[in-house]
Design an enzyme around this catalytic site. Structure first.
Site, PDB file in Angstrom:
ATOM      1  N   TRP A 488      21.042  35.823  23.304  1.00  0.00           N
ATOM      2  CA  TRP A 488      21.787  36.502  24.370  1.00  0.00           C
ATOM      3  C   TRP A 488      22.163  35.578  25.525  1.00  0.00           C
ATOM      4  CZ3 TRP A 488      17.221  37.814  22.051  1.00  0.00           C
ATOM      5  CH2 TRP A 488      17.277  38.871  21.133  1.00  0.00           C
ATOM      6  N   ASP A 489      21.972  34.272  25.347  1.00  0.00           N
ATOM      7  CA  ASP A 489      22.164  33.324  26.442  1.00  0.00           C
ATOM      8  C   ASP A 489      21.249  33.668  27.608  1.00  0.00           C
ATOM      9  OD1 ASP A 489      23.137  31.145  27.794  1.00  0.00           O
ATOM     10  OD2 ASP A 489      24.975  32.118  28.474  1.00  0.00           O
ATOM     11  N   TYR A 490      20.033  34.090  27.282  1.00  0.00           N
ATOM     12  CA  TYR A 490      19.020  34.362  28.301  1.00  0.00           C
ATOM     13  C   TYR A 490      18.200  33.084  28.560  1.00  0.00           C
ATOM     14  CZ  TYR A 490      19.613  39.497  28.194  1.00  0.00           C
ATOM     15  OH  TYR A 490      20.088  40.785  28.310  1.00  0.00           O
ATOM     16  N   ASP A 491      18.904  31.949  28.703  1.00  0.00           N
ATOM     17  CA  ASP A 491      18.181  30.739  29.071  1.00  0.00           C
ATOM     18  C   ASP A 491      17.520  30.936  30.434  1.00  0.00           C
ATOM     19  OD1 ASP A 491      20.584  30.868  30.420  1.00  0.00           O
ATOM     20  OD2 ASP A 491      21.263  28.878  29.865  1.00  0.00           O
ATOM     21  N   LYS A 516      16.970  35.692  33.542  1.00  0.00           N
ATOM     22  CA  LYS A 516      18.218  36.443  33.507  1.00  0.00           C
ATOM     23  C   LYS A 516      17.997  37.908  33.161  1.00  0.00           C
ATOM     24  CE  LYS A 516      21.590  32.812  32.374  1.00  0.00           C
ATOM     25  NZ  LYS A 516      22.598  32.359  31.376  1.00  0.00           N
TER      26      LYS A 516
END
Length: 813
Positions: A488-491, A516
């Protein structure tokens, strides 16, 4: 007297009455037509929604409006009665779905209310009575009563703020012994690192500005850098996000195009400027410089012919780190083999100009310079390495390197070797505790973000984590993963904040990691063990072909994760785009947070904009609280199957200009990805406001102490309406010992001050551009406490571009 002369006085009067009848008839026709068209739109759209499993109300209301339109054309009171019934049903349905929440109520009722007012006009009543006088007065009263009830409900809703938490914080306690490690304690008057100190607290011990006098703050000076977006090759994300440093009597800052500027901290007068030559063209995703780093002069510095007793460090867009003399801005030629710089492309795989650089300030310790960097997101599976490197602070020689693909071998890499390609990177800001001998690194993902079927073991272990590395060796002391197999691009976007917490009578060195997805993980920074509970919760399953999803995901006991979306929480300016959002909601895949990306299109909430982003949070070591600015925006992630490794599926038929990367194409992966904000046909967020808050939380108990919506839509709406709806924020807050917090990153152009005790907004000042940066504060030579804000706007957010550096202070005595 002729017949013509006898009838002439009557004829004009008759003609006037006929004209008035025609006018009232046309008004009635218009009202009936609006009702019919509204009814037709709602019946058709509502039928579609019902077929998707959504609410039947829109279809029923549409049919009711069509019946009302036909009855209005027949005259009499029946049409008004039918319309009153539709309005009453809408009011009851609205209260059942959303309660006394104004903005969702307004979206459901605004069209009905305005049309109802038109139907109550005497001209429409006259036209109805001319066709059929039966029941018109009573029907008008009934409709007026229903509209009155709608107005009463609206007034009641104006006094409510669902989700608001009221509370207060006790006055700051006396400083706990050892509350700030000596290595991190700067001069009280300075701001010596991006987050105030290397601990990343965004806290100042200054207390001249208080809730009692903050309302008197005024502009003290205003400096313009002359550096704005618009040069050839600039990406959309060319942004002025810097937080200046204050050392001694000087401010130091960098601009988007890599100039370094020194200002007099009290007057704002420019003292010097250094602009390096940056390689062009660069295929950059971002062009920004969030800040500089400072090495203080030592009592016994090594001999150097360059005169650099102290140093400023700046990472550049072409993959270097420069060392400059704070006195005059000249390169420190004793650093980096006589060049005054180090080349971050050394030993890197897949060298492509612009695909690796650092937008965030480096970490400085007594002896080391520690550097991470940005690796392009979602361009290909053949990107460079996300290695973390430590260099000798005097010479620039490589001391150690931590490569997540080869994590146990941290000795300086040998000639002819390269680091692991496509490994997780650290694009954000790290924190350091020299007493414990660790640097704390927030990490991202192995590209691509939304498909992880071929990720390596090292990438899986260390992605989306906070990793504690040993300062002496670079080896992993501990790591804590905030998302498992992140799709989810939850870097981890935010600098960890280090704070010592009083827990059970003991002073515990803690780390606060915002994410995030809205978690604040509070960990023991010695071991990485949670100090507040962390639970593994079941996660939705069913990833795309060739991929998988983790069975569980970690959730902190202190979380600002917004409530799950429902069809009832869809929103719009009118009932039409609200209906459109409900249809879109039911067409997308959504099973709550961590819904996997899909070919169908998945709703990702919170989206990759993040509840928290690079601005992080502020922590107060005296009050033992965190001041936070959570944002809630939904995004759509739709996977697009790729047939080959060259075709463009997202960017269109032509490749982007050489200066822009082919974002989201994911060359080498089986899917490209289309990412977008979840918005209505009018471009408004599909989820109901508020979208942004300010809040405070007790870091010992995990309790949210207060929470208020924050910001207006003045600068986001087509007309400057100052509605306090709670808007997104990008840029961090700061908090002071005086009990005042500052924030400038909201989408409206204001810098605001808040009473930390209760969250009340106690001052604000209009900015000339978007303030998407983190403020800072210091004491000037005149003894006044200054607050400095950068207003430069943000490309992807659409806020106004600028080049402003503005200082505020209390009036001179």
């Amino acid at each position: 007297m002729t017949l013509e002369s006898r009838t002439s006085p009557v004829a004009p009067a008759a003609e006037g009455r006929a004209a008035r009848r025609r006018r009232t008839s046309w008004l009635l026709y218009a009202a009936a037509a609006v009702a019919a068209l509204t009814g037709l739109a709602l019946a058709l759209g509502g039928g579609w929604l019902a077929a998707l499993g959504g609410s039947w109300f829109y279809a029923a209301a549409g049919v009711g409006l069509l019946i009302a339109a036909l009855l209005l054309l027949r005259g009499g009171g029946a049409g008004l009665w039918m319309y009153a019934l539709v309005v009453a049903g809408t009011l009851a349905w609205s209260l059942w779905e959303v309660g006394f929440d104004w903005w969702p109520m307004a979206a459901r009722g605004d069209v009905f209310f305005v049309l109802g007012l038109l139907l109550l006009t005497p001209w429409v009543a006259r036209a109805l009575a001319l066709r059929n006088p039966v029941g018109v007065p009573v029907a008008r009263m009934a409709l007026g009563a229903v509209l009155g009830l709608f107005m009463v409900a609206a007034v009641v809703s104006w006094t409510r703020e669902p989700g608001r938490i009221e509370g207060s914080i006790a006055a700051a306690a006396a400083a706990a012994p050892g509350a700030m490690p000596a290595a991190a304690a700067p001069a009280k008057e300075d701001w010596s690192a991006y987050g105030g100190t290397g601990m990343g607290q965004r806290y100042s011990a200054l207390d001249q500005i208080t809730p009692a006098n903050a309302g008197q703050l005024e502009e003290a000076w205003h400096f313009r850098t002359g550096d704005v977006r618009g040069q050839p090759g600039d990406p959309e994300e060319t942004t002025f996000e810097v937080t200046p440093l204050k050392i001694g009597e000087r401010l130091f800052l960098c601009t988007p195009h890599q100039s370094v500027v020194a200002l007099d901290a009290t007057t704002g007068r420019q003292l010097w400027r250094y602009t390096p030559r940056v390689e062009r063209p660069l295929a950059l995703q971002h062009l920004t410089c969030r800040g500089l780093s400072y090495q203080a002069a030592r009592s016994s510095p090594p001999e150097s012919a360059d005169g650099c007793k102290a140093k400023l460090f700046m990472p550049t867009a072409d993959g270097r780190v420069l060392a400059l003399n704070p006195d005059n801005g000249q390169p420190c030629t004793g650093f980096g083999n006589g060049s005054g710089q180090i080349d971050l492309w050394a030993n890197m795989p897949n060298v492509k100009p612009g695909s690796y650089y650092s937008t965030s300030p480096v970490v400085v310790t007594r002896s080391l310079l520690i550097v991470g960097g940005t690796v392009l997101d979602n361009v290909s599976t053949k990107e460079t390495s996300g290695v973390i490197r430590a260099f000798d602070i005097d010479t620039g020689a490589l001391v150690w390197n931590w490569d997540s693909g080869n994590p146990d071998d941290t000795a300086p890499i040998g000639p002819g070797r390269t680091y692991t390609p496509n490994s997780p990177n650290s694009w954000s800001i790290s924190s350091v505790d020299e007493n414990l001998g660790m640097v704390y690194v927030p990490t991202g993902n192995q590209p691509p973000d939304q498909w992880g079927g071929k990720r390596t073991e090292g990438a899986e272990r260390y992605s989306s984590s906070v990793v504690a590395l040993d300062l002496a060796t670079g080896r992993v002391r501990w790591h804590f993963q905030t998302v498992h197999h992140d799709l989810w691009d939850y870097d981890v976007p935010a600098q960890p904040s280090l704070i010592d917490l009083q827990l059970g009578g003991e002073l515990v060195p803690a780390l606060v990691q915002p994410t995030k997805q809205g978690e604040l993980f509070v960990l023991d920074r010695r071991s990485g063990k949670p100090l507040l509970p962390v639970a593994e919760r079941p996660a939705p399953q069913g990833a795309a072909s060739g991929d998988y999803t983790a069975l569980t995901q970690p959730v902190s006991g202190l979380s600002f994760n917004p409530p799950a979306l429902t069809s009832a929480r869809m929103w719009g300016a009118t009932i039409f785009d609200q209906l459109g959002c409900r249809i879109a909601f039911h067409r997308l895949r959504y099973e709550g947070r961590f819904t996997p990306p899909s070919l169908q299109g998945s709703l990702i909430y919170p989206g990759n904009f993040g509840v928290f982003n690079w601005g992080s949070v502020a922590v107060d070591p005296q009050r033992q609280i965190s001041f936070v600015t959570p944002t809630s925006l939904a995004f759509v992630s739709r996977l697009v199957p790729r047939a080959d490794d060259t075709s463009l599926y997202v960017q269109g038929s032509k490749r982007p200009n050489d200066s822009l990367p082919a974002l989201n194409e994911n060359f080498g992966a089986p899917f490209a990805v289309k990412l977008s904000a979840f918005t209505s046909p009018l471009g408004l967020p599909c989820q109901a406001p508020p979208w942004g808050h300010v809040a405070a939380a007790d870091l010992r108990s995990g309790k949210v102490l207060w929470k208020h919506k924050n910001g207006t839509v003045r600068d986001s709406s087509p007309v400057p309406l100052p509605f306090a709806m709670g808007v997104p924020n990008l840029g961090g807050p700061i908090v002071t010992a005086g009990g005042v917090a500052f924030l400038s990153g909201t989408l409206d152009y204001y810098v605001r001050a808040y009473d930390v005790a209760n969250g009340a907004e106690i001052w604000r000042s209009r900015l000339p551009a978007g303030g998407q940066a983190t403020p800072m504060t210091y004491a000037g030579a005149d003894g006044r406490q200054y607050v400095v804000v950068v207003a430069g706007g943000h490309g992807s957010l659409g806020t106004r571009t600028g080049d402003h550096v503005i200082a505020y202070a209390l009036p001179r005595r």
